[in-house]
Design a protein around this motif. Sequence first.
Motif, short mmCIF file in Angstrom:
data_model
loop_
_atom_site.label_atom_id
_atom_site.label_comp_id
_atom_site.label_asym_id
_atom_site.label_seq_id
_atom_site.Cartn_x
_atom_site.Cartn_y
_atom_site.Cartn_z
N THR A 1 0.84 -1.19 0.00
CA THR A 1 0.00 0.00 0.00
C THR A 1 0.88 1.24 0.00
O THR A 1 2.09 1.17 0.28
N ALA A 2 0.28 2.38 -0.27
CA ALA A 2 1.01 3.65 -0.23
C ALA A 2 1.56 3.90 1.17
O ALA A 2 2.68 4.41 1.32
N ARG A 3 0.83 3.55 2.19
CA ARG A 3 1.29 3.74 3.56
C ARG A 3 2.54 2.90 3.82
O ARG A 3 3.51 3.38 4.43
N GLN A 4 2.55 1.66 3.36
CA GLN A 4 3.71 0.80 3.55
C GLN A 4 4.93 1.34 2.82
O GLN A 4 6.04 1.33 3.34
N VAL A 5 4.71 1.84 1.60
CA VAL A 5 5.81 2.43 0.83
C VAL A 5 6.33 3.67 1.53
O VAL A 5 7.54 3.87 1.64
N ALA A 6 5.43 4.51 2.04
CA ALA A 6 5.84 5.72 2.76
C ALA A 6 6.68 5.36 3.98
O ALA A 6 7.70 6.01 4.25
N GLU A 7 6.28 4.34 4.71
CA GLU A 7 7.05 3.92 5.89
C GLU A 7 8.42 3.40 5.48
O GLU A 7 9.42 3.70 6.12
N LEU A 8 8.46 2.63 4.41
CA LEU A 8 9.73 2.08 3.92
C LEU A 8 10.69 3.19 3.51
O LEU A 8 11.87 3.16 3.85
N LEU A 9 10.18 4.17 2.76
CA LEU A 9 11.01 5.25 2.25
C LEU A 9 11.19 6.40 3.24
O LEU A 9 11.96 7.33 2.98
N ARG A 10 10.45 6.34 4.33
CA ARG A 10 10.47 7.41 5.35
C ARG A 10 10.10 8.76 4.75
O ARG A 10 10.81 9.76 4.91
N VAL A 11 8.98 8.75 4.03
CA VAL A 11 8.43 9.97 3.44
C VAL A 11 6.95 10.03 3.80
O VAL A 11 6.37 9.07 4.30
N HIS A 12 6.33 11.16 3.51
CA HIS A 12 4.91 11.33 3.76
C HIS A 12 4.12 10.53 2.72
O HIS A 12 4.51 10.41 1.56
N GLU A 13 3.00 10.00 3.15
CA GLU A 13 2.15 9.21 2.25
C GLU A 13 1.70 10.02 1.03
O GLU A 13 1.59 9.48 -0.07
N ASN A 14 1.46 11.32 1.21
CA ASN A 14 1.05 12.16 0.08
C ASN A 14 2.15 12.22 -0.98
O ASN A 14 1.85 12.28 -2.17
N TRP A 15 3.41 12.21 -0.57
CA TRP A 15 4.52 12.21 -1.52
C TRP A 15 4.47 10.95 -2.38
O TRP A 15 4.67 11.00 -3.59
N VAL A 16 4.18 9.82 -1.75
CA VAL A 16 4.07 8.55 -2.47
C VAL A 16 2.97 8.64 -3.52
O VAL A 16 3.17 8.29 -4.69
N TYR A 17 1.81 9.14 -3.12
CA TYR A 17 0.69 9.28 -4.08
C TYR A 17 1.06 10.23 -5.22
O TYR A 17 0.76 9.95 -6.38
N ASP A 18 1.67 11.35 -4.90
CA ASP A 18 2.06 12.32 -5.93
C ASP A 18 3.03 11.71 -6.93
O ASP A 18 2.88 11.88 -8.14
N GLN A 19 4.05 11.02 -6.43
CA GLN A 19 5.05 10.41 -7.30
C GLN A 19 4.43 9.30 -8.15
O GLN A 19 4.77 9.15 -9.33
N ALA A 20 3.54 8.53 -7.57
CA ALA A 20 2.87 7.46 -8.31
C ALA A 20 1.96 8.04 -9.40
O ALA A 20 1.97 7.56 -10.54
N ALA A 21 1.20 9.05 -9.05
CA ALA A 21 0.28 9.65 -10.02
C ALA A 21 1.01 10.28 -11.19
O ALA A 21 0.53 10.25 -12.33
N SER A 22 2.21 10.80 -10.94
CA SER A 22 2.98 11.44 -12.01
C SER A 22 3.79 10.43 -12.82
O SER A 22 4.41 10.79 -13.81
#
Length: 64
Positions: free
Chosen positions: A6-27
């Motif tokens: 999930t985006a939350r799991q990726v955010a935890e792995l990368l130590r970034v905010h979940e919104n950053w994960v969504y933004d990068q994925a959407a782009s």
Amino acid sequence: MESMMTARQVAELLRVHENWVYDQAASGQLPSYKIGGARRFDPDELRGWIAEHREAERLRRPTQ
């Protein structure tokens, strides 16, 4: 086969905010799939993305 992340799991792995994960994925910067309206991430593709970006960062650093 590993489960999709999930985006939350990726955010935890990368130590970034979940919104950053969504933004990068959407782009299209971060490999992801939209499944049933939710973003999911393949762990193998994510490991490849991390390795690519780690190498790119290493090459950008000036040598002393």
